[in-house]
Design a protein around this motif. Structure first.
Motif, PDB file in Angstrom:
ATOM      1  N   LYS A 223       0.814  -1.215   0.000  1.00  0.00           N
ATOM      2  CA  LYS A 223       0.000   0.000   0.000  1.00  0.00           C
ATOM      3  C   LYS A 223       0.853   1.274   0.000  1.00  0.00           C
ATOM      4  CE  LYS A 223      -3.907  -2.079   2.475  1.00  0.00           C
ATOM      5  NZ  LYS A 223      -4.798  -1.961   3.657  1.00  0.00           N
ATOM      6  N   LEU A 224       2.153   1.116   0.148  1.00  0.00           N
ATOM      7  CA  LEU A 224       3.035   2.281   0.274  1.00  0.00           C
ATOM      8  C   LEU A 224       3.565   2.710  -1.097  1.00  0.00           C
ATOM      9  CD1 LEU A 224       4.341   4.065   2.533  1.00  0.00           C
ATOM     10  CD2 LEU A 224       6.352   2.591   2.336  1.00  0.00           C
ATOM     11  N   THR A 225       3.342   4.013  -1.410  1.00  0.00           N
ATOM     12  CA  THR A 225       3.865   4.590  -2.653  1.00  0.00           C
ATOM     13  C   THR A 225       5.132   5.386  -2.339  1.00  0.00           C
ATOM     14  OG1 THR A 225       1.649   4.772  -3.594  1.00  0.00           O
ATOM     15  CG2 THR A 225       3.385   6.088  -4.617  1.00  0.00           C
ATOM     16  N   THR A 226       6.183   5.103  -3.111  1.00  0.00           N
ATOM     17  CA  THR A 226       7.480   5.771  -2.881  1.00  0.00           C
ATOM     18  C   THR A 226       7.895   6.523  -4.133  1.00  0.00           C
ATOM     19  OG1 THR A 226       8.163   4.044  -1.338  1.00  0.00           O
ATOM     20  CG2 THR A 226       9.904   5.454  -2.264  1.00  0.00           C
ATOM     21  N   VAL A 227       8.323   7.783  -3.953  1.00  0.00           N
ATOM     22  CA  VAL A 227       8.870   8.587  -5.057  1.00  0.00           C
ATOM     23  C   VAL A 227      10.312   8.939  -4.686  1.00  0.00           C
ATOM     24  CG1 VAL A 227       8.643  10.663  -6.461  1.00  0.00           C
ATOM     25  CG2 VAL A 227       6.585   9.551  -5.541  1.00  0.00           C
ATOM     26  N   ALA A 228      11.260   8.375  -5.422  1.00  0.00           N
ATOM     27  CA  ALA A 228      12.681   8.619  -5.164  1.00  0.00           C
ATOM     28  C   ALA A 228      13.191   9.728  -6.084  1.00  0.00           C
ATOM     29  CB  ALA A 228      13.480   7.339  -5.376  1.00  0.00           C
ATOM     30  N   PHE A 229      13.948  10.647  -5.509  1.00  0.00           N
ATOM     31  CA  PHE A 229      14.512  11.768  -6.281  1.00  0.00           C
ATOM     32  C   PHE A 229      16.034  11.629  -6.334  1.00  0.00           C
ATOM     33  CE2 PHE A 229      10.484  13.407  -4.756  1.00  0.00           C
ATOM     34  CZ  PHE A 229       9.988  14.094  -5.854  1.00  0.00           C
ATOM     35  N   SER A 230      16.566  11.797  -7.528  1.00  0.00           N
ATOM     36  CA  SER A 230      18.022  11.816  -7.733  1.00  0.00           C
ATOM     37  C   SER A 230      18.297  12.609  -9.001  1.00  0.00           C
ATOM     38  CB  SER A 230      18.585  10.394  -7.853  1.00  0.00           C
ATOM     39  OG  SER A 230      17.993   9.730  -8.964  1.00  0.00           O
ATOM     40  N   PHE A 231      19.554  12.921  -9.247  1.00  0.00           N
ATOM     41  CA  PHE A 231      19.910  13.673 -10.452  1.00  0.00           C
ATOM     42  C   PHE A 231      19.680  12.820 -11.693  1.00  0.00           C
ATOM     43  CE2 PHE A 231      22.288  16.573  -7.712  1.00  0.00           C
ATOM     44  CZ  PHE A 231      22.083  17.790  -8.361  1.00  0.00           C
TER      45      PHE A 231
END
Length: 614
Positions: A223-231
């Motif tokens: 149920k967990l949504t993850t948005v990862a940020f990187s260059f």
């Protein structure tokens, strides 16, 4: 047989071109004149602010001169400043000892400021035209070479850390309940449950709006949504270019603030910068300023949820991790003293920084604001670490705008260094000096003498050969050769950014050889035409005409090589390429056009004098 009057139209035809060549040669010769008057290094001695300036004029000047003479620094000339005799200028018999004399005076006379100042010795009318001698490189003038490594990985990590801190603020401002942020190895990531999907999208949009070079990667686990940020790959490349460009600009600004006008600052490879400082005799001061990675930020105090910062005098304080504004918004900075005589730095902000300060101070009159000084250094493990400390905490007494002061500086020198760094701009990436080389001025003088001796020897042998082998045409070639050297020196003096190095002197010698090659090709063509029975003037005309394509092709291929060397070379290699390229231009000009004009004029006058067919 032709009459003398029949030659007049021929002279009329070449009159304009001859005049243009004459004007060009005269202008280049004038621009070469300052090289006959080498600059001299003087010691400029002044009193510090807390010392009565008149005391220097009455009691100290004789002591300074006597001290120098007694310690082996023979004074050739000394003169007082015309402004109230508040300073003393000293010229040593051996200017190469100026740096050592400066250090000796600083140790003996702690109440005095001693600087090394370079003065031009050329006539005033040349200086009024803005003409100066050729700038000399490190190997000829002495000085310091630095190679700096720019830590691009650390710069990217700092950018990601800033984005992480601002993301926490965005979550609080948007009241995005159910959304949390945490750092990871590549950057940071947002986590949200299904009920907070809308808030997650809002936060994600705000982050990408502020940091356009970051790329989001969305994945779902249960149920967990993850948005990862990187260059992103493109974003990383653009950030690297921006950091290197900003670092180059900042370092050039610092060098200008140091008063060094002949420095060479260029990128070397992917993440290194090469700095050449010709004529610098105090490498310690240059290293202290150029290698400094200081930055300045202004923060609001935050008792709860803030970030802990160390105080300069010991202890810690909790501040808002997001700065009110940073040093990049500082337009100008000057060191000074407050009403109690304590050192301070007066700041002037740009419009954006002024608006931020105005809005913040208006809302927070009577509340404290902290000034955070940050710099990078290498720890015991050799890792680059950022050290931040609070150098000033002051209550905002009134509504501030774009001008205010930082007080309670540790010393006048610290205030001056900080002001200089702020004027030149802070570095967004840590830099490390990986190579340092100091070349003494005496070695540079030896290089000049040896280089000029080689140049004169090569030129003397060439002039003798041309005069003996080609007789009258050889004398024409020798005149063109001397004009070529004069034109080349004048052109190098005239163009900004041209620096003469020891390989550059080798380029001058090579230029002489190439100019002779040009004349040899032409003269052999003329001989062939004479053997065919052509008159001297016609043989000269055909000889230059037929040899031109060969000369042009040869010089073009060499010019391509010079351009490539200039594009990929560093330091002495670049100096050689510049001299070679400019030498090609002057060689064609004097060896083809000027030499042709001289040859035609000589033979036409001889033909007129003898009354024979030219």
């Amino acid at each position: 047989m032709l009459k003398k009057s029949s030659k007049k139209p021929l002279f009329q035809r070449f009159k304009i071109s001859y005049l243009a060549m004459l004007v060009a040669l005269i202008l280049l010769a004038i621009s070469a004149l300052p090289n006959l008057y080498p600059a001299k290094s003087w010691l400029h001695v002044t009193a510090q602010q807390q010392v009565n300036a008149e005391l220097l004029a009455i009691d100290t000047q004789k002591s300074v001169v006597d001290f120098l003479n007694q310690h082996g620094f023979t004074v050739e000339q000394s003169m007082q400043s015309s402004q109230q005799q508040s300073s003393l200028n000293v010229l040593l018999h051996e200017p190469t000892k100026s740096a050592a004399a400066q250090q000796a005076l600083k140790s003996e006379f702690t109440q005095l400021n001693v600087k090394i100042v370079t003065h031009q010795t050329s006539p005033d009318w040349l200086q009024s035209l803005g003409l100066a001698p050729i700038k000399l490189g490190l190997d000829l003038n002495g000085g310091v070479l630095f190679v700096l490594d720019v830590d691009l990985v650390k710069a990217q990590q700092e950018q990601l850390d800033s984005a992480y801190e601002q993301t926490k603020t965005i979550i609080r401002d948007e009241k995005a309940r159910g959304v949390r942020v945490q750092q990871n190895a590549q950057g940071f990531e947002l986590h949200a449950l299904p009920a907070a999907k809308d808030q997650l999208l809002t936060v994600q949009t705000q982050v990408l709006k502020r940091f356009q070079r970051l790329a989001p990667t969305v994945h779902t686990q249960g149920k967990l949504t993850t948005v990862a940020f990187s260059f992103s790959e493109q974003g990383s490349s653009e950030f690297t270019k921006e950091v290197m460009s900003q670092t180059l600009t900042t370092l050039r600004g610092r060098i200008e603030e140091l008063g060094i006008t002949e420095a060479v600052t260029q990128r070397q490879g992917k993440q290194r910068i090469r700095i050449e400082l010709p004529g610098v005799q105090d490498p310690a001061a240059a290293k202290r300023i150029i290698g400094a990675t200081a930055s300045l930020d202004f923060h609001q105090l935050k008792e709860y949820g803030g970030k802990s910062f160390a105080l300069q005098n010991g202890g810690t304080i909790s501040l808002d991790p997001i700065a009110i504004f940073s040093g990049q918004h500082i337009n100008n900075a000057h060191a000074g003293r407050d009403e109690w005589g304590k050192p301070l730095v007066q700041l002037s902000l740009d419009s954006q920084g002024g608006e931020a300060m105005s809005a913040f101070s208006k809302r927070n009159i009577g509340k404290p604001m902290a000034t955070v000084y940050s710099e990078y250094y290498k720890n015991d493990q050799g890792k680059v670490v950022k050290k931040s400390e609070v150098i000033n905490v002051a209550n905002i007494a009134q509504h501030l705008s774009s001008q205010f002061s930082i007080t309670n500086m540790q010393s006048p020198q610290a205030a001056q260094d900080l002001a200089l760094l702020l004027r030149a701009g802070s570095l967004t990436a840590p830099v490390t000096i990986v190579q340092e080389q100091t070349i003494g001025p005496s070695l540079g003088a030896d290089n000049i003498n040896n280089g000029l001796a080689a140049l004169m020897l090569g030129m003397g042998i060439t002039l003798a050969f041309m005069a003996l082998w080609y007789r009258r045409l050889g004398l024409v070639a020798n005149i063109a050769l001397l004009l070529n050297l004069t034109a080349l020196v004048g052109l190098m003096s005239l163009l900004p950014g041209v620096v003469l190095t020891l390989p550059g002197i080798a380029g001058l010698v090579l230029t002489i050889g190439m100019a002779v090659d040009t004349n040899v090709i032409i003269f052999e063509r003329i001989k062939e035409e004479r053997r065919k029975g052509r008159a001297p003037y016609q043989a000269i005309e055909q000889g230059y005409k037929q040899a031109f394509s060969t000369i042009f092709d040869a010089n073009i291929t060499t010019m391509i090589t010079a351009v490539i060397l200039y594009g990929i070379g560093y330091g002495p290699v670049k100096g050689f390429a510049i001299t070679l390229a400019l030498g090609l231009i002057t060689s064609v000009f004097t060896g083809v056009y000027v030499s042709k004009a001289l040859s035609q004029t000589v033979y036409l006058k001889l033909a007129n004098k003898r009354g024979v067919n030219a």
